[in-house]
Structures are given as C-alpha cells and as structure tokens.
Design a protein around this motif. Structure first.
Motif, PDB file in Angstrom:
ATOM      1  N   GLY A 161      37.776  27.233  38.465  1.00 49.10           N
ATOM      2  CA  GLY A 161      38.285  27.651  39.772  1.00 49.10           C
ATOM      3  C   GLY A 161      37.270  28.492  40.513  1.00 49.10           C
ATOM      4  O   GLY A 161      36.125  28.668  40.094  1.00 49.10           O
ATOM      5  N   ASP A 162      37.737  28.993  41.641  1.00 54.12           N
ATOM      6  CA  ASP A 162      36.831  29.796  42.456  1.00 54.12           C
ATOM      7  C   ASP A 162      37.385  31.187  42.742  1.00 54.12           C
ATOM      8  O   ASP A 162      36.818  31.921  43.550  1.00 54.12           O
ATOM      9  N   ALA A 163      38.502  31.541  42.111  1.00 52.92           N
ATOM     10  CA  ALA A 163      39.065  32.864  42.351  1.00 52.92           C
ATOM     11  C   ALA A 163      39.800  33.363  41.109  1.00 52.92           C
ATOM     12  O   ALA A 163      40.392  32.590  40.368  1.00 52.92           O
ATOM     13  N   ILE A 164      39.755  34.676  40.945  1.00 50.77           N
ATOM     14  CA  ILE A 164      40.545  35.333  39.898  1.00 50.77           C
ATOM     15  C   ILE A 164      41.862  35.727  40.563  1.00 50.77           C
ATOM     16  O   ILE A 164      41.863  36.325  41.642  1.00 50.77           O
ATOM     17  N   PRO A 165      42.975  35.389  39.974  1.00 54.83           N
ATOM     18  CA  PRO A 165      44.241  35.733  40.619  1.00 54.83           C
ATOM     19  C   PRO A 165      44.466  37.247  40.602  1.00 54.83           C
ATOM     20  O   PRO A 165      44.961  37.807  39.630  1.00 54.83           O
ATOM     21  N   GLY A 166      44.065  37.901  41.648  1.00 50.85           N
ATOM     22  CA  GLY A 166      44.233  39.340  41.749  1.00 50.85           C
ATOM     23  C   GLY A 166      45.090  39.693  42.948  1.00 50.85           C
ATOM     24  O   GLY A 166      45.410  38.849  43.784  1.00 50.85           O
ATOM     25  N   ASP A 167      45.465  40.933  43.041  1.00 49.77           N
ATOM     26  CA  ASP A 167      46.310  41.433  44.114  1.00 49.77           C
ATOM     27  C   ASP A 167      47.590  40.611  44.240  1.00 49.77           C
ATOM     28  O   ASP A 167      48.076  40.342  45.324  1.00 49.77           O
ATOM     29  N   VAL A 168      48.120  40.202  43.110  1.00 47.31           N
ATOM     30  CA  VAL A 168      49.347  39.401  43.080  1.00 47.31           C
ATOM     31  C   VAL A 168      50.518  40.347  42.864  1.00 47.31           C
ATOM     32  O   VAL A 168      50.490  41.200  41.982  1.00 47.31           O
ATOM     33  N   THR A 169      51.524  40.199  43.684  1.00 49.67           N
ATOM     34  CA  THR A 169      52.731  40.992  43.512  1.00 49.67           C
ATOM     35  C   THR A 169      53.820  40.075  42.993  1.00 49.67           C
ATOM     36  O   THR A 169      54.108  39.041  43.585  1.00 49.67           O
ATOM     37  N   GLU A 170      54.386  40.443  41.873  1.00 52.26           N
ATOM     38  CA  GLU A 170      55.468  39.648  41.312  1.00 52.26           C
ATOM     39  C   GLU A 170      56.795  40.227  41.795  1.00 52.26           C
ATOM     40  O   GLU A 170      56.938  41.438  41.968  1.00 52.26           O
ATOM     41  N   TYR A 171      57.741  39.353  41.991  1.00 51.24           N
ATOM     42  CA  TYR A 171      59.060  39.794  42.448  1.00 51.24           C
ATOM     43  C   TYR A 171      60.091  39.445  41.400  1.00 51.24           C
ATOM     44  O   TYR A 171      60.055  38.386  40.787  1.00 51.24           O
ATOM     45  N   GLN A 172      60.996  40.379  41.196  1.00 56.39           N
ATOM     46  CA  GLN A 172      62.133  40.139  40.317  1.00 56.39           C
ATOM     47  C   GLN A 172      63.388  40.511  41.096  1.00 56.39           C
ATOM     48  O   GLN A 172      63.512  41.654  41.536  1.00 56.39           O
TER      49      GLN A 172
END
Length: 163
Positions: free
Chosen positions: A108-119
């Motif tokens: 890939g071309d990106a590291i999955p960062g700044d991801v907000t998970e919702y519950q």
C-alpha cells in the motif's frame, strides 16, 4: 738513645697535630650547629605567630574554584546536548526502519493512522500512525510526539526536541 727520643718526639707531634685537627673540626661543627639551631628557632617562632590564611589567599582559592565550576558546567551542558541529538538520531532511524517494514509487510501507500473508531456512535480510540506501528509490533512502544511524528504516508517530521 737519640733515635728513641726523635721517634718519641715525632709520635708526640703527630698526636698533637691529630688532636688539633679534631678540635678544629669539632669547633666548626659546634658553630654550624649553633647557626642551624638559631635559624630553626627563628622559623619556628614565625610559624607560631601564623594563626590562619590571609584574606588574599582565601580570595585566590575562591576565584580558582569559581573558574573550575564554570568550566565544568559548560562541559556538562555540551555533553547533554550531544545526548539529546544522539537520542533524536536513534529515534529517526528506528522509525524509518519501522515504516519500511510496515510497507514491506502490508504494501500500500499509507499507514492507517489518525483513525477514530466508533462504538455505538461514540468515538472510542484515536490511533496515530506511530500507534499503529507500535500495535503491529514494529515498535516496542509509541515514541514521544515531541521527538518525531509519522504521517500516514510514512514521512517523518521532527518534533520540538529534534531539529
């Protein structure tokens, strides 16, 4: 008998000469001893009158100690700066290796960062790229953001401590 008298006279004169030499050397020794003992007495008397250090001597010692303290402080400050720079360099190399390993393993071309998970509609966890690298086992723990930050594309940005 003349022979015996002349021998006796020679012996007495040699004995007198020896005694006079010994007496003159003893006299010289006595004079030298008196001179030395008088000098020692004078030195001892001057030492008895000295009660401590003079103000000038104390000031000189204080100035020398101040100079040594100043030199030491500046030497330690330089060592501390070198330590901080070495830590920044080591962090940079570690993060570069972790990013390269991430891309080699996952592509890939990106590291999955700044991801907000919702519950249940509520945000639970916000993860940065360095957090993802740490969770994936590429870093032992997440480094301080004041040293380096990793963008999603894998670019490193120096923090406030590293320039």
């Amino acid at each position: 008998m003349l022979k015996h008298d002349s021998l006796q006279t020679e012996t007495f004169s040699a004995l007198r000469e020896s005694i006079s030499r010994r007496a003159s050397s003893e006299k010289q020794l006595n004079q030298q001893f008196r001179f030395n003992s008088g000098r020692k007495r004078r030195i001892m008397n001057t030492n008895k009158n000295d009660k401590g250090f003079t103000l000038v001597e104390l000031l000189i010692v204080i100035v020398i100690l101040g100079i040594l303290a100043t030199v030491t402080v500046f030497a330690v400050r330089g060592i501390t700066d070198q330590g901080q720079q070495s830590a920044c360099d080591a962090d940079q190399k570690t993060l570069e290796t972790a990013v390269e390993t991430w891309f080699a393993q996952y592509g890939g071309d990106a590291i999955p960062g700044d991801v907000t998970e919702y519950q249940n509609g509520d945000p639970v966890l916000a993860t940065t790229a360095t957090g993802v690298l740490a969770e994936g086992g590429f870093l032992v723990d997440e480094p301080a953001a004041t040293n380096w930050t990793v963008s999603a594309s894998g670019d490193l940005t120096a923090g406030t401590n590293c320039v």
